[in-house]
Design an enzyme around this catalytic site. Sequence first.
Site, PDB file in Angstrom:
ATOM      1  N   GLU A  94       8.900 -48.770  41.097  1.00  0.00           N
ATOM      2  CA  GLU A  94       9.998 -48.488  42.029  1.00  0.00           C
ATOM      3  C   GLU A  94       9.584 -47.550  43.168  1.00  0.00           C
ATOM      4  O   GLU A  94       9.896 -47.811  44.328  1.00  0.00           O
ATOM      5  CB  GLU A  94      11.215 -47.950  41.289  1.00  0.00           C
ATOM      6  N   ASP A 129       5.847 -54.332  34.975  1.00  0.00           N
ATOM      7  CA  ASP A 129       6.212 -52.951  35.303  1.00  0.00           C
ATOM      8  C   ASP A 129       7.260 -52.456  34.310  1.00  0.00           C
ATOM      9  O   ASP A 129       8.038 -53.227  33.762  1.00  0.00           O
ATOM     10  CB  ASP A 129       6.709 -52.824  36.740  1.00  0.00           C
TER      11      ASP A 129
END
Length: 450
Positions: free
Chosen positions: A174, A104
């Site tokens: 997130e 990520d």
Amino acid sequence: MRQYFRILAISLASIALGASFLNAQSAEETFVSQSVEKDTDNLLTIFKDIHQNPELGFMEVRTAGIIAAQFKELGYDVTEGIGKTGVVGMMKNESGPVVMYRADMDCNSVKETTGLPYASEKIVKLADGSETPVMHACGHDAHVTWMIGVAKFFAENKDLWKGTVIFVGQPAEEPILGAEAMVNDGLYSTYNIPEPDYLFGIHTAPIAVGMVAAATGVRMAGTDQLDVTFHGIGGHGSTPNLSKDPIVMAASAIMQYQAIVSRGIDPKKSAVITVGSVQAGTDNNVIPSSALLKVNLRWFDEKDRKTMIDGITRINEGIAHAYNLPKELYPSIKMKGFSYPLDNSQSLTKLVQQSLNGIVDSKYILKEDILPSVMGSEDFHHLVIHNQKKNYCYIQVGVAEPARFEESYKQGKLPFNAHNGDFEVDLAAIPYGTKVGITAMLAIFNQSEK
């Protein structure tokens, strides 16, 4: 959580990087170590650059560009702009399994306080016009760097693996949106990326460099992110009787939500409702027309998830009814990011555990027998969770300098924990995490049976 980290802190006093962690290495493992060591300076340069230039979810244009450039230079087939900023590098090397590695890319809205020479000083303007300091407070800069290091090794050592390797730079972990965004944008259809036989990924852990958490089964909770807006009738603060105050409604809801878990869910099970943000009004003497609550749910059982969402809806409507609001002003709910609990494949994770015995002492591979599941969440597995094959393994690599971690732990502090301004990745973790990634990926490719 304190007990969780007490378990992870075992024997720290005797830890010495490169000594007590390491087992005798095979020729292949020695070759991996030597290859990574030669590339360490380059990896550290990449890591520091990404750390100094963090980007929030779906804004990772610069980070994705770095990944794409590295992949192209290494000879990968590169696809950019998947799910807005996602990037994929793919390489086929004869016939064999299809293995996907995910990292990520996004950062956090946190002000960095580490004082590092390469600390982030970035300020980002949000869609609503407000500004926020940002930093990599969850280690995604390390995740990207590890992936680039693994991709380099695989491109340069095709004699050690056969099959198709797919590296994914994923946006917006997130807010728990990026994996689904890539899939919904046509990762496997429009962009013709083959569905993987196996998915692998690594996250930082606030434990000593040289320790690895690799456990089977359910490791992380499911989650939902939702916005609740209480609508009212604004007015002057001196005449609340002529208004319908959404702030009072929202305040009442915040407290009532907690009773959903404490009185509606089996106490032997785990669930959390957190209101992470309350936004309403501007002036002292003005009753606003709306109040926004940003709510986060954590759960392991989908029945508990339904209990929480239904309970929030009923509480909202009950408050609206109590304040005699017309139906058109009843509270609204916007569902946003969502993920199921992360449930590591038993066979794949055990394979990874075994593969790591050569680069870390087995007593520092933290497994399911001592590691509890946590209420943290991920969307990593949503890259494959809708596919026929759902074989995935997600592990954590320690990133704290051992002596500093031990001292902090003795003081009852945990400065290396994610999402705080003091979060720091020890530079020794960069080559170490890269070795872990290479070793695990080679083991996955070289299984005798798919």
